[in-house]
Write an enzyme that holds these catalytic residues in place. Structure first.
Site, PDB file in Angstrom:
ATOM      1  N   ALA A  23      64.828 128.340  29.492  1.00 39.18           N
ATOM      2  CA  ALA A  23      65.442 129.606  29.130  1.00 39.18           C
ATOM      3  C   ALA A  23      65.385 130.785  30.413  1.00 39.18           C
ATOM      4  O   ALA A  23      66.073 131.641  30.520  1.00 39.18           O
ATOM      5  CB  ALA A  23      64.951 130.165  27.844  1.00 39.18           C
ATOM      6  N   THR A  24      64.116 130.686  30.959  1.00 36.21           N
ATOM      7  CA  THR A  24      63.822 131.608  31.739  1.00 36.21           C
ATOM      8  C   THR A  24      64.850 131.571  33.234  1.00 36.21           C
ATOM      9  O   THR A  24      65.556 132.646  33.614  1.00 36.21           O
ATOM     10  CB  THR A  24      62.310 131.600  32.671  1.00 36.21           C
ATOM     11  OG1 THR A  24      61.633 131.929  31.432  1.00 36.21           O
ATOM     12  CG2 THR A  24      62.395 132.633  33.759  1.00 36.21           C
ATOM     13  N   GLN A  37      65.090 131.120  20.844  1.00 33.85           N
ATOM     14  CA  GLN A  37      64.369 130.878  19.458  1.00 33.85           C
ATOM     15  C   GLN A  37      65.255 130.839  18.263  1.00 33.85           C
ATOM     16  O   GLN A  37      64.727 130.904  17.308  1.00 33.85           O
ATOM     17  CB  GLN A  37      63.571 132.463  19.397  1.00 33.85           C
ATOM     18  CG  GLN A  37      62.402 132.743  20.246  1.00 33.85           C
ATOM     19  CD  GLN A  37      61.285 131.678  20.105  1.00 33.85           C
ATOM     20  OE1 GLN A  37      60.967 131.199  19.101  1.00 33.85           O
ATOM     21  NE2 GLN A  37      60.339 131.469  21.130  1.00 33.85           N
ATOM     22  N   SER A  39      66.694 126.708  25.369  1.00 35.02           N
ATOM     23  CA  SER A  39      65.407 125.921  26.208  1.00 35.02           C
ATOM     24  C   SER A  39      65.048 124.773  25.268  1.00 35.02           C
ATOM     25  O   SER A  39      65.037 124.761  24.146  1.00 35.02           O
ATOM     26  CB  SER A  39      64.261 127.113  25.510  1.00 35.02           C
ATOM     27  OG  SER A  39      62.967 126.419  26.172  1.00 35.02           O
ATOM     28  N   HIS A  60      62.084 123.031  25.138  1.00 37.49           N
ATOM     29  CA  HIS A  60      60.686 122.681  24.463  1.00 37.49           C
ATOM     30  C   HIS A  60      60.487 123.843  23.276  1.00 37.49           C
ATOM     31  O   HIS A  60      59.488 123.533  22.479  1.00 37.49           O
ATOM     32  CB  HIS A  60      59.535 122.906  25.516  1.00 37.49           C
ATOM     33  CG  HIS A  60      59.314 124.561  25.845  1.00 37.49           C
ATOM     34  ND1 HIS A  60      58.352 125.221  25.459  1.00 37.49           N
ATOM     35  CD2 HIS A  60      60.011 125.304  26.802  1.00 37.49           C
ATOM     36  CE1 HIS A  60      58.362 126.454  25.994  1.00 37.49           C
ATOM     37  NE2 HIS A  60      59.250 126.665  26.551  1.00 37.49           N
ATOM     38  N   THR A  99      69.848 118.312  41.962  1.00 35.53           N
ATOM     39  CA  THR A  99      69.963 116.934  41.053  1.00 35.53           C
ATOM     40  C   THR A  99      69.357 117.136  40.106  1.00 35.53           C
ATOM     41  O   THR A  99      68.218 117.598  39.461  1.00 35.53           O
ATOM     42  CB  THR A  99      69.152 115.856  41.888  1.00 35.53           C
ATOM     43  OG1 THR A  99      69.614 115.726  43.206  1.00 35.53           O
ATOM     44  CG2 THR A  99      69.133 114.667  41.148  1.00 35.53           C
ATOM     45  N   CYS A 105      53.680 134.643  26.803  1.00 32.89           N
ATOM     46  CA  CYS A 105      53.854 135.083  28.136  1.00 32.89           C
ATOM     47  C   CYS A 105      52.959 136.196  28.327  1.00 32.89           C
ATOM     48  O   CYS A 105      52.866 136.743  29.738  1.00 32.89           O
ATOM     49  CB  CYS A 105      55.731 135.132  28.414  1.00 32.89           C
ATOM     50  SG  CYS A 105      56.292 136.450  27.565  1.00 32.89           S
TER      51      CYS A 105
END
Length: 386
Positions: free
Chosen positions: A74-75, A182, A200, A202, A240, A326
């Protein structure tokens, strides 16, 4: 309890074993480069990647799987959306808009654009964490090229009014990006309401190191890439693709689409039980966020008179957090809680509790009892509470 109880599902989720099983063959057996399609091994890998692209597309209701651009998470997706739009459309205008409670990677990306001379507007939120739509509408003008507002906040779980924000943006022909890390897999999201959406892996029981950015094809949204190479992913994100990670993200999305509704019913029950027990047993505990417009798996509480960090130290076997992952090493109170007008002492006394797919009733029962015990013990020693 002799083992840890994990209740920090907003920070990350365990990889679902069904996801891992799908990924494993693509590490050693089917290891071809998905961009080397002149032979069978490469073609096999490409087929797996495209299947994953369709699975992600199906979960968010995209019109075309080609609208899914794989990223590292996501970042990267947020930075690609914000910087990519700002640089590509800078001839049209220089105003870009976000909210005060976005994830750090969005706020930092906007700061970077501000240093480049873009007119950055940060919209305040109401006390429940919902963006002030009136101020937003006044801020969006003919020079606005992008509005970026997250779908669900990572600290307080508040769900933003995406439909209303979308309507404001389309009236002024501004592109609308949402950080949905989220939200995807937890609540229904509709890609047709936005122009760009960050995802994201994870956060939805997939692997770390992979994510996606939805980029609308019709009408087409253009982006300037933030790094360069072989021109993969429609020229927007070179490099890749990691076939096993893409496969894992796709499978995670497929499972989420199939199980989201039933899982939410269970999480609502766990959340209701937890909150009732806490509020029945403790006084001066405050729920941060919106009681109606929030995801069922996220709870943010402030305990008057004691530090959130002290509660965590008193129950080390229960894995919760005192803020977003974070910023958890910062001694500053949460900027999200400050934005919703939580008193500084209550911001310091906050805990984020996250339930998820593998949270059991027994764990909720134990964690709530332990939390009540620790809070009462700490308050009995606290001069602030006395």
């Amino acid at each position: 309890m002799t083992r840890s109880i994990y209740m920090d599902y907003q920070a990350t989720t365990p990889c679902d074993k069904r996801v891992l099983e799908e990924m494993l063959p693509y590490f050693c057996d089917h290891f071809g480069n998905p961009h080397s399609i002149s032979h069978a091994m490469g073609a096999q890998a490409k087929e797996a990647v495209e299947k994953a692209r369709s699975q992600v597309s199906d979960l968010i209701g995209a019109a075309d799987p080609k609208e899914i651009i794989f990223t590292s998470g996501a970042t990267e997706s947020n930075n690609l959306a914000i910087q990519g739009v700002a640089h590509f459309y800078k001839e049209k205008g220089n105003r870009i808009i976000t909210s005060e409670i976005e994830h750090k990677c969005v706020l930092e990306a906007f700061q970077a654009m501000e240093r480049e001379g873009f007119d950055v507007i940060r919209i305040p939120v109401l006390k429940n964490g919902i963006i002030d739509l009136q101020i937003l509408e006044e801020a969006v003008n003919e020079r606005t090229i992008l509005v970026s507002v997250m779908t669900v906040n990572n600290e307080i779980g508040t769900i933003q009014p995406i439909d209303e924000i979308s309507e404001i943006c389309r009236k002024k022909s501004a592109l609308f990006h949402t950080d949905a890390a989220q939200a995807v897999g937890k609540i229904k999201v509709d890609a047709s309401k936005v122009d760009l959406m960050s995802i994201s892996g994870h956060k939805i029981y997939g692997p770390k190191g992979v994510g996606a950015l939805y980029v609308r094809l019709k009408p087409r949204v253009r982006l300037s890439p933030i790094f360069f190479g072989g021109g993969q992913e429609r020229g927007m994100r070179s490099g890749t693709l990691p076939t096993p990670l893409c496969v894992g993200l796709g499978r995670a999305c497929e499972i989420a689409r199939q199980e989201m509704d039933s899982e939410n019913v269970r999480l609502v029950e766990l959340k209701s039980y937890f909150l009732k027990k806490i509020f029945d047993s403790l006084e001066k505990v405050y729920l941060n966020g919106d009681t109606e417009h929030g995801i069922p798996g996220c709870i943010n509480l402030s305990f008057d008179g004691i530090e959130g960090e002290s509660i965590m130290l008193g129950m080390p076997e229960v894995c919760v957090s005192s803020g977003s992952a974070c910023t958890s090493d910062s001694l500053e109170p949460s900027y999200v809680l400050k934005a919703i007008s939580v008193r500084e002492d209550l911001a310091h006394s906050s805990l984020r509790i996250g339930f998820g797919r593998f949270t059991t009733f027994e764990e909720v029962e134990y964690a709530s009892s332990k939390m009540i015990e620790v809070v009462n013990r700490l308050r009995s020693m606290s001069p602030l509470w006395q």
